[in-house]
Write an enzyme that holds these catalytic residues in place. Structure first.
Site, PDB file in Angstrom:
ATOM      1  N   ASP A 105       9.449   2.382   0.892  1.00  0.00           N
ATOM      2  CA  ASP A 105       8.363   3.171   1.472  1.00  0.00           C
ATOM      3  C   ASP A 105       8.361   2.949   2.984  1.00  0.00           C
ATOM      4  O   ASP A 105       7.873   1.940   3.482  1.00  0.00           O
ATOM      5  CB  ASP A 105       7.033   2.734   0.843  1.00  0.00           C
ATOM      6  CG  ASP A 105       5.844   3.504   1.395  1.00  0.00           C
ATOM      7  OD1 ASP A 105       5.958   4.082   2.493  1.00  0.00           O
ATOM      8  OD2 ASP A 105       4.791   3.506   0.729  1.00  0.00           O
TER       9      ASP A 105
ATOM     10  N   LYS B  36       3.522   9.987   8.134  1.00  0.00           N
ATOM     11  CA  LYS B  36       2.938   9.471   9.377  1.00  0.00           C
ATOM     12  C   LYS B  36       3.636   9.992  10.643  1.00  0.00           C
ATOM     13  O   LYS B  36       3.447  11.149  11.008  1.00  0.00           O
ATOM     14  CB  LYS B  36       2.901   7.945   9.335  1.00  0.00           C
ATOM     15  CG  LYS B  36       1.808   7.445   8.349  1.00  0.00           C
ATOM     16  CD  LYS B  36       1.432   6.029   8.625  1.00  0.00           C
ATOM     17  CE  LYS B  36       0.365   5.500   7.685  1.00  0.00           C
ATOM     18  NZ  LYS B  36      -0.988   5.804   8.101  1.00  0.00           N
TER      19      LYS B  36
ATOM     20  N   PHE C 104       0.863  -1.192   0.000  1.00  0.00           N
ATOM     21  CA  PHE C 104       0.000   0.000   0.000  1.00  0.00           C
ATOM     22  C   PHE C 104       0.891   1.232   0.000  1.00  0.00           C
ATOM     23  O   PHE C 104       1.764   1.376   0.853  1.00  0.00           O
ATOM     24  CB  PHE C 104      -0.910   0.014   1.233  1.00  0.00           C
ATOM     25  CG  PHE C 104      -1.855   1.186   1.232  1.00  0.00           C
ATOM     26  CD1 PHE C 104      -3.049   1.134   0.520  1.00  0.00           C
ATOM     27  CD2 PHE C 104      -1.553   2.359   1.914  1.00  0.00           C
ATOM     28  CE1 PHE C 104      -3.915   2.222   0.504  1.00  0.00           C
ATOM     29  CE2 PHE C 104      -2.411   3.446   1.904  1.00  0.00           C
ATOM     30  CZ  PHE C 104      -3.596   3.380   1.187  1.00  0.00           C
TER      31      PHE C 104
END
Ligand code: PLP
Length: 405
Positions: A229, A258, A144
């Site tokens: 990522d 995040k 994702f």
């Protein structure tokens, strides 16, 4: 049930004005302190989701409050038409932590960090072959990377992609964790491999040891870029600054978001060596990216992780959880996995929804990330006692979920 009359009224208003891309959230939060949050009806919860792995220092941490207040009272915004100290200092700090010379592009979140990475990959591909024969990206099933068109194009979850086809390409998906399949698919038509060090949205699934190193070797063989990522895994979540370098692998591009801003919106795309110099002036940009307030918050996060040795703390409390979960014997719990304060409880049945609800009713926010997986990604400051309180509550939570399912 923990919901109450204030929540009920807010949910009706929410439903009336918000696009239906999210389900109606089951809780309305009004305040937080440390790892505790309060809902609109006055109930308290131990926050074991952390705004989906974001609130790294918990809520209302004095270091973030001070840094953000000072910066917003000094200079809140400049755009990219001016240099500002928090931005330059944050780029210097991130490259220092990565241990590599490079360049940084700041943006708002994980998707925009990956958009920047994919545009660097395009630049790289066109540079390798001006006829367009080196544009393919290899990505992983279950991976994702975000909801924007570029990030979605490399997201290996068909249900998220299907309604928005056609997406940019070419992209080849290989099964996550299968080093041989990845190596085989990286040939001289490939510009880059993009991979998460551990699947986050995929359910906190770590690959076999050596997987990232195999991806690095496959890229090196053909001159492709390795994009890692670290939007979810980075900045302390696993007890390391970066999962990739902790495994001895230096990527060409690392994306972050995040937990970096501790609740303020910021993303970063780090280009190592020549990968950091692929953009030419005018190639990319963002009005809000690297906003001074978000950069000040991120610097406060990095400083606090360092001065309070939170990397060690995360490993210690994570181990305590692992030992505690090992000792829980319940027919609904088949096991657990993860590293640091990034854990998954694996269920024997697809009842993560009822488990999430039962946990909330017992005063714990957790996340039903897959039908049979509960994700825990609490603040990095979660104390041993707080972690322990969830372990002790877990059997009763599972009992309640079993009864409700
Ligand atoms: N990359 C990873 C690994 C993620 O887990 C996420 C979000 O969950 C993203 C990218 C997208 O981040 P954002 O929602 O901030 O755009």
């Amino acid at each position: 049930m923990t919901a109450g009359p204030v929540y009920d009224r807010m949910a009706i208003r929410w439903d009336a004005v918000m696009m239906p891309n999210y389900g109606t959230p089951p809780v309305a939060l009004v305040r937080g302190a440390g790892s505790t949050v309060w809902d609109a009806d006055g109930h308290t919860y131990l926050d074991l989701v952390g705004g989906i792995a974001v609130s790294s220092l918990g809520h209302a941490h004095p270091a973030i409050v001070e840094a953000v207040s000072r910066q917003v009272a000094t200079l809140a915004h400049t755009s990219n038409l001016a240099i500002h100290e928090p931005g330059v200092r944050l780029a210097e700090r991130l490259l220092g932590l990565l241990g590599a010379a490079g360049r940084v592009f700041f943006c708002q979140d994980g998707a925009t960090a990956n958009e920047a990475a994919l545009k660097l990959v395009r630049r790289h591909g066109w540079g390798l072959d001006p006829t367009g024969g080196r544009l393919r990206v290899v990505a992983t099933g279950g991976g994702f990377h975000g909801r924007t068109f570029g990030a979605l194009s490399v997201t290996g979850i068909p249900s998220k992609r299907a309604p928005f086809e056609p997406l940019p390409g070419p992209v080849t998906f290989v099964p996550y964790g299968d080093a041989e399949a990845l190596t085989e698919s990286v040939d001289d038509t490939v510009a880059a491999v993009i991979v998460e060090p551990t699947l986050g949205e995929g359910g906190v699934v770590a690959p076999p040891a050596g997987y990232l190193a195999a991806a690095r070797a496959a890229c090196d063989r053909v001159g492709a870029l390795l994009v890692v990522d670290e939007v979810q895994s980075g900045i302390g979540r696993t007890g390391e600054w970066f999962s990739a370098t902790a495994q001895g692998v230096l990527p060409d591009i690392v994306t972050l978001a995040k937990g970096l801003g501790g609740g303020l919106p910021i993303g970063a795309c780090l280009g190592v060596g020549s990968a950091g110099r692929l953009f030419e002036p005018g190639d990319h940009g963002s009005t809000f990216g690297g906003n001074p307030v978000s950069c000040a918050a991120a610097l406060a996060v990095l400083d606090t992780i360092e001065t309070e040795d939170l990397l060690t703390h995360v490993k210690d409390v994570g181990e305590l959880w692992a030992t505690g979960f090992d000792a829980v014997d319940h027919s609904l719990l088949s096991g657990h996995r993860g590293l640091g304060l990034w854990r998954a409880l694996v269920l024997t049945q697809p009842v993560s929804g009822p488990v999430e609800t039962a946990a909330r009713n017992a005063g714990f926010l957790v996340n039903a990330v897959r039908p049979d997986v509960i994700r825990l990604a609490p603040p990095l400051i979660l104390t041993a006692d707080e972690a322990d309180s969830f372990v002790h509550a877990l059997p009763a939570i599972l009992d309640a979920a079993e009864a409700a399912a």
